[in-house]
Each structure stands twice: as structure tokens, then as C-alpha cells.
Design a protein around this motif. Structure first.
Motif, PDB file in Angstrom:
ATOM      1  N   GLY A  28       0.818  -1.204   0.000  1.00 37.04           N
ATOM      2  CA  GLY A  28       0.000   0.000   0.000  1.00 37.04           C
ATOM      3  C   GLY A  28       0.848   1.248   0.000  1.00 37.04           C
ATOM      4  N   GLN A  29       0.282   2.314   0.539  1.00 39.20           N
ATOM      5  CA  GLN A  29       0.963   3.601   0.568  1.00 39.20           C
ATOM      6  C   GLN A  29       0.960   4.167   1.971  1.00 39.20           C
ATOM      7  OE1 GLN A  29      -0.555   6.330  -2.355  1.00 39.20           O
ATOM      8  NE2 GLN A  29      -0.305   4.880  -4.006  1.00 39.20           N
ATOM      9  N   GLU A  44       4.847   0.931  -0.094  1.00 42.11           N
ATOM     10  CA  GLU A  44       5.418   0.015   0.890  1.00 42.11           C
ATOM     11  C   GLU A  44       4.927  -1.406   0.688  1.00 42.11           C
ATOM     12  OE1 GLU A  44       6.171  -0.253   5.631  1.00 42.11           O
ATOM     13  OE2 GLU A  44       4.542   1.018   4.953  1.00 42.11           O
ATOM     14  N   GLU A  45       5.802  -2.343   1.030  1.00 45.42           N
ATOM     15  CA  GLU A  45       5.436  -3.753   1.049  1.00 45.42           C
ATOM     16  C   GLU A  45       5.981  -4.378   2.328  1.00 45.42           C
ATOM     17  OE1 GLU A  45       5.477  -6.247  -2.603  1.00 45.42           O
ATOM     18  OE2 GLU A  45       6.968  -7.401  -1.461  1.00 45.42           O
ATOM     19  N   ALA A  58       8.878 -14.212  10.731  1.00 44.66           N
ATOM     20  CA  ALA A  58       9.897 -13.421  10.032  1.00 44.66           C
ATOM     21  C   ALA A  58       9.205 -12.220   9.388  1.00 44.66           C
ATOM     22  CB  ALA A  58      10.610 -14.261   8.973  1.00 44.66           C
ATOM     23  N   TYR A  59       9.877 -11.069   9.430  1.00 41.94           N
ATOM     24  CA  TYR A  59       9.303  -9.802   8.967  1.00 41.94           C
ATOM     25  C   TYR A  59      10.276  -9.124   8.015  1.00 41.94           C
ATOM     26  CZ  TYR A  59       8.542  -4.704   9.598  1.00 41.94           C
ATOM     27  OH  TYR A  59       8.388  -3.365   9.412  1.00 41.94           O
ATOM     28  N   ASN A  60       9.780  -8.703   6.861  1.00 45.35           N
ATOM     29  CA  ASN A  60      10.573  -7.934   5.901  1.00 45.35           C
ATOM     30  C   ASN A  60       9.735  -6.767   5.406  1.00 45.35           C
ATOM     31  OD1 ASN A  60      13.150  -9.481   5.327  1.00 45.35           O
ATOM     32  ND2 ASN A  60      11.593 -11.072   5.139  1.00 45.35           N
ATOM     33  N   GLN A  61      10.376  -5.609   5.252  1.00 46.59           N
ATOM     34  CA  GLN A  61       9.684  -4.408   4.821  1.00 46.59           C
ATOM     35  C   GLN A  61      10.564  -3.663   3.835  1.00 46.59           C
ATOM     36  OE1 GLN A  61      10.814  -1.150   5.499  1.00 46.59           O
ATOM     37  NE2 GLN A  61       9.038   0.127   5.755  1.00 46.59           N
ATOM     38  N   LYS A  62       9.927  -3.041   2.840  1.00 51.68           N
ATOM     39  CA  LYS A  62      10.651  -2.167   1.924  1.00 51.68           C
ATOM     40  C   LYS A  62       9.726  -1.041   1.492  1.00 51.68           C
ATOM     41  CE  LYS A  62       9.697  -5.023  -2.134  1.00 51.68           C
ATOM     42  NZ  LYS A  62      10.268  -5.797  -3.231  1.00 51.68           N
ATOM     43  N   THR A  63      10.312   0.121   1.244  1.00 50.82           N
ATOM     44  CA  THR A  63       9.537   1.271   0.772  1.00 50.82           C
ATOM     45  C   THR A  63      10.221   1.847  -0.462  1.00 50.82           C
ATOM     46  OG1 THR A  63      10.723   2.856   2.169  1.00 50.82           O
ATOM     47  CG2 THR A  63       8.740   1.861   3.093  1.00 50.82           C
ATOM     48  N   ALA A 158       0.551   4.219   7.515  1.00 47.99           N
ATOM     49  CA  ALA A 158       0.253   3.592   6.236  1.00 47.99           C
ATOM     50  C   ALA A 158      -0.971   2.706   6.351  1.00 47.99           C
ATOM     51  CB  ALA A 158       1.450   2.775   5.742  1.00 47.99           C
ATOM     52  N   LEU A 159      -1.557   2.416   5.201  1.00 46.81           N
ATOM     53  CA  LEU A 159      -2.658   1.480   5.089  1.00 46.81           C
ATOM     54  C   LEU A 159      -2.301   0.497   3.972  1.00 46.81           C
ATOM     55  CD1 LEU A 159      -5.476   0.796   6.178  1.00 46.81           C
ATOM     56  CD2 LEU A 159      -6.414   2.177   4.306  1.00 46.81           C
ATOM     57  N   LEU A 160      -2.272  -0.784   4.309  1.00 46.89           N
ATOM     58  CA  LEU A 160      -1.797  -1.816   3.394  1.00 46.89           C
ATOM     59  C   LEU A 160      -2.874  -2.870   3.165  1.00 46.89           C
ATOM     60  CD1 LEU A 160       1.627  -2.273   5.189  1.00 46.89           C
ATOM     61  CD2 LEU A 160       1.138  -0.742   3.284  1.00 46.89           C
ATOM     62  N   LYS A 161      -2.964  -3.349   1.933  1.00 45.53           N
ATOM     63  CA  LYS A 161      -3.903  -4.410   1.562  1.00 45.53           C
ATOM     64  C   LYS A 161      -3.142  -5.710   1.372  1.00 45.53           C
ATOM     65  CE  LYS A 161      -7.339  -1.464  -0.593  1.00 45.53           C
ATOM     66  NZ  LYS A 161      -8.226  -1.560   0.535  1.00 45.53           N
TER      67      LYS A 161
END
Length: 163
Positions: A28-29, A44-45, A58-63, A158-161
Motif C-alpha cells: 500500500g501507501q 510500501e510492502e 519473520a518480517y521484511n519491509q521495503k519502501t 500507512a494502510l496496506l492491503k
């Protein structure tokens, strides 16, 4: 199970079950800002995964920049929920900052509240909070931050789908 066959997605450690709604990829954004920087928007994901038999997510994030797709920030780590509704989280950021956080999760409300116990390798950042909430099937979060110049202030939201 052989080394080629992936484990079943339904086979998660019992301690992970209350947070299994997180598992998968969210996109999302978001919007960011802080008293010492200009406001900005980003794509963002987030990706959450687990291994059967292991009580950890496990957690992974990228913007990335919305207009160009240029990478901005990335982080990864591990979330360790406990049966009593508490959770421990470690996160390493691409900026070199490391966070150790503790918090709580509420299974009924599908909320997670994290508070930094340690922010390592940060010359300016002193404290970080992260609040997550599932809202109508979307994952919403707010990050607040304190630096050596300011108290705790809103920084990211942020709001993610789920994909």
C-alpha cells in the motif's frame, strides 16, 4: 516432508495462530513526516512468514518513492509472540539502526502495540513505538519516534492491503 516440498501454509506453530492473519504480503501507501524533515509519501510492502515448528514470525519491509519507484528504506527482523499476549520484536533497518521492542497483541481487536526497549546504533533516535491494527481487512500502522531534539512525535502511517 522432503527438501523440495514447501510446508503447508496452514501448518504454523500454535503460538503464531493468534497472529496468523499477518502472514503473507501486504502492499500500500504511507505518509511520513517529522518536525525536523519535510513530509513525504511512499509505497510500501510488508511480508510476514513463519516456519512450522518455530514460534517466530519473520518480517521484511521495503519502501519506495511513489513517482520514480526508487528504493527508500528497508528493514527486517523477527516477531516472537508469547501465549500470554505479549510479543518481542527485533528489527534491523537499512540505515544501520537496530530496534529491540516489547509489546502486546490483542487477538479479538487484532491490534499490536510495540515500544522500543533499545534503539542501537542511532546517534539521534532515542525511542520508537509501532502500533498495528487490522481495519476492515486492511493493515494499518502508525510509527512514532523520539530523537535527541524532540519528544515522541508521529513519524509514519500507512494502510496496506493483503495481496
Amino acid at each position: 516432508m522432503d527438501s523440495v516440498t514447501p510446508p503447508s501454509a496452514a501448518a504454523v506453530h500454535p503460538v503464531i495462530v493468534p497472529l496468523s492473519y499477518l502472514l503473507g504480503t501486504w502492499r500500500g501507501q504511507g505518509e511520513g513526516g517529522y518536525p525536523t524533515i519535510n513530509s513525504f509519501s511512499y509505497g510500501e510492502e510488508l511480508h510476514f512468514s513463519s516456519n512450522p515448528g518455530k514460534p517466530v514470525i519473520a518480517y521484511n519491509q521495503k519502501t519506495w518513492k511513489l513517482n520514480s519507484g526508487e528504493p527508500m528504506h528497508a528493514e527486517s527482523g523477527y516477531w516472537r509472540p508469547k501465549p500470554d499476549g505479549t510479543i518481542e520484536v527485533v528489527i534491523a533497518q537499512s540505515t544501520g539502526i537496530v530496534e529491540v521492542q516489547k509489546g502486546t497483541y490483542n487477538t479479538q481487536d487484532k491490534t499490536i502495540k510495540l515500544q522500543s526497549q533499545l534503539v542501537g546504533n542511532a546517534s539521534k533516535v532515542k525511542e520508537i513505538t509501532r502500533d498495528f491494527e487490522l481495519v476492515n481487512g486492511d493493515l494499518s500502522y502508525v510509527v512514532q519516534m523520539a530523537t535527541n531534539l524532540t519528544g515522541i512525535q508521529p513519524h509514519l502511517k500507512a494502510l496496506l492491503k493483503k495481496l
